[in-house]
Write a protein that holds these residues in place. Sequence first.
Motif, PDB file in Angstrom:
ATOM      1  N   GLY A 106       0.954  -1.333   0.138  1.00 11.58           N
ATOM      2  CA  GLY A 106       0.192   0.435  -0.080  1.00 11.58           C
ATOM      3  C   GLY A 106       0.365   1.424  -0.127  1.00 11.58           C
ATOM      4  O   GLY A 106       0.293   2.405  -0.317  1.00 11.58           O
ATOM      5  N   VAL A 107       2.370   1.222   0.161  1.00  8.24           N
ATOM      6  CA  VAL A 107       2.643   2.469  -0.304  1.00  8.24           C
ATOM      7  C   VAL A 107       3.298   2.770  -1.563  1.00  8.24           C
ATOM      8  O   VAL A 107       3.399   2.187  -1.897  1.00  8.24           O
ATOM      9  CB  VAL A 107       3.964   2.476   0.641  1.00  8.24           C
ATOM     10  CG1 VAL A 107       5.062   3.866   0.282  1.00  8.24           C
ATOM     11  CG2 VAL A 107       4.594   1.444   2.304  1.00  8.24           C
ATOM     12  N   PRO A 108       2.338   4.028  -1.704  1.00  9.53           N
ATOM     13  CA  PRO A 108       2.432   4.279  -3.024  1.00  9.53           C
ATOM     14  C   PRO A 108       3.894   5.214  -4.239  1.00  9.53           C
ATOM     15  O   PRO A 108       4.631   5.404  -2.906  1.00  9.53           O
ATOM     16  CB  PRO A 108       1.753   5.341  -4.235  1.00  9.53           C
ATOM     17  CG  PRO A 108       1.267   6.171  -1.994  1.00  9.53           C
ATOM     18  CD  PRO A 108       1.517   4.917  -1.459  1.00  9.53           C
ATOM     19  N   VAL A 109       4.432   4.247  -5.408  1.00 12.72           N
ATOM     20  CA  VAL A 109       5.543   5.465  -5.441  1.00 12.72           C
ATOM     21  C   VAL A 109       5.201   5.839  -6.684  1.00 12.72           C
ATOM     22  O   VAL A 109       4.841   5.125  -7.438  1.00 12.72           O
ATOM     23  CB  VAL A 109       7.185   4.105  -5.493  1.00 12.72           C
ATOM     24  CG1 VAL A 109       7.773   5.209  -6.612  1.00 12.72           C
ATOM     25  CG2 VAL A 109       7.046   3.512  -4.246  1.00 12.72           C
ATOM     26  N   TRP A 110       5.485   7.357  -6.959  1.00 12.49           N
ATOM     27  CA  TRP A 110       5.523   8.086  -8.657  1.00 12.49           C
ATOM     28  C   TRP A 110       6.771   8.264  -9.168  1.00 12.49           C
ATOM     29  O   TRP A 110       7.487   9.288  -7.533  1.00 12.49           O
ATOM     30  CB  TRP A 110       4.489   8.861  -7.785  1.00 12.49           C
ATOM     31  CG  TRP A 110       3.351   8.867  -7.244  1.00 12.49           C
ATOM     32  CD1 TRP A 110       2.342   8.707  -8.268  1.00 12.49           C
ATOM     33  CD2 TRP A 110       2.153   8.916  -6.147  1.00 12.49           C
ATOM     34  NE1 TRP A 110       0.449   8.053  -6.849  1.00 12.49           N
ATOM     35  CE2 TRP A 110       1.432   9.003  -5.740  1.00 12.49           C
ATOM     36  CE3 TRP A 110       3.382   9.486  -4.396  1.00 12.49           C
ATOM     37  CZ2 TRP A 110       0.892   8.830  -4.646  1.00 12.49           C
ATOM     38  CZ3 TRP A 110       2.654   9.214  -3.716  1.00 12.49           C
ATOM     39  CH2 TRP A 110       1.470   8.835  -3.667  1.00 12.49           C
ATOM     40  N   LEU A 111       6.720   8.423 -10.368  1.00 11.06           N
ATOM     41  CA  LEU A 111       7.888   9.180 -11.164  1.00 11.06           C
ATOM     42  C   LEU A 111       7.438  10.110 -11.738  1.00 11.06           C
ATOM     43  O   LEU A 111       6.256  10.570 -12.201  1.00 11.06           O
ATOM     44  CB  LEU A 111       7.851   8.360 -12.027  1.00 11.06           C
ATOM     45  CG  LEU A 111       9.001   8.743 -13.245  1.00 11.06           C
ATOM     46  CD1 LEU A 111      10.447   8.974 -11.973  1.00 11.06           C
ATOM     47  CD2 LEU A 111       9.369   7.679 -14.491  1.00 11.06           C
TER      48      LEU A 111
END
Length: 317
Positions: free
Chosen positions: A293-298
């Motif tokens: 559930g930890v989001p990662v965005w570029l």
Amino acid sequence: MKLALVGDIGGTNARFALWRDGQLESVRVLATADFATPEQAISHYLIDLGLAPGSIGAVCLAVAGPVGGEHFRFTNNHWRLSRSHFCQALQVQELLLVNDFTAMALGMTRVREHERLQICPGVAEPGSPAVVIGPGTGLGVGTLLSPAEGRWQALPGEGGHVDLPIGSPREAQLWQQLFNQLGHVRAEDVLSGNGLLQLYLAMCTVDGQVPSLSTPAQVSAAALSGDALAAQVLDQFCIWLGRVAGNNVLTLGARGGVYIVGGVVPRFASFFQASGFIRSFSSKGCMSGYFEGVPVWLVTAEYPGLEGAGVALEQHQ
């Protein structure tokens, strides 16, 4: 607030803009090598806009390295700065210096949905810190904290200089080769523009290959064109970025998410999405479940450092 100027100064380029009513105006990118001092670069910028001395009330510069005291020496270029001389030379009332990744972290508060690609699914946990990490000329790492009394906070640091983590026998081989060359292996020694070339040369030595590429751009271009060795190098770059980013999440309890920024990774966004980053990011043994559930965005926004410098200046007033 009187018309202000914001800057985001890196090793190669200095980005400047006017900051008026909470918005950027007249963004320009200048090569640091073309000017002897930051005052000369800013004077050139203002003259180009037809602005007279004294028309700028305050300046906020995002700079690489720890800030504090009268004097500042830029980490990745030849510039030096004296606060009092700067204000006198440019006839400004106030100069605010902030760490470049403090500004970058604050800039994440202005990123719009279409300016980021989701790499790992999830929803940012309210009240939790977020990690901001980005390979560029070096490796920058910052932390964004949720607003306290309406004000965002960003923690500066030198996280790019932590030891490069080893997560497999293959990485141990590569680390040993890097150690033979460097003596001490930092995350930045691999996770940066020049680090990509360093990793390519190390992998060539470990695998008994003769290097045929001589710049980071050639390595990434070859990888995207299907060169098997270059693709392995670029994938290992992404894997190591995942390891370092994941370590920061555990250290900070950063369930507010991770923002991948900087000028390097967006150049191979599709490759990055399919790389080993996701696996290495959350591969932490008994703590692997923590990353669910930890989001990662570029982040693909054009000037997040400038935006963050503007936020820093407004919150400082």
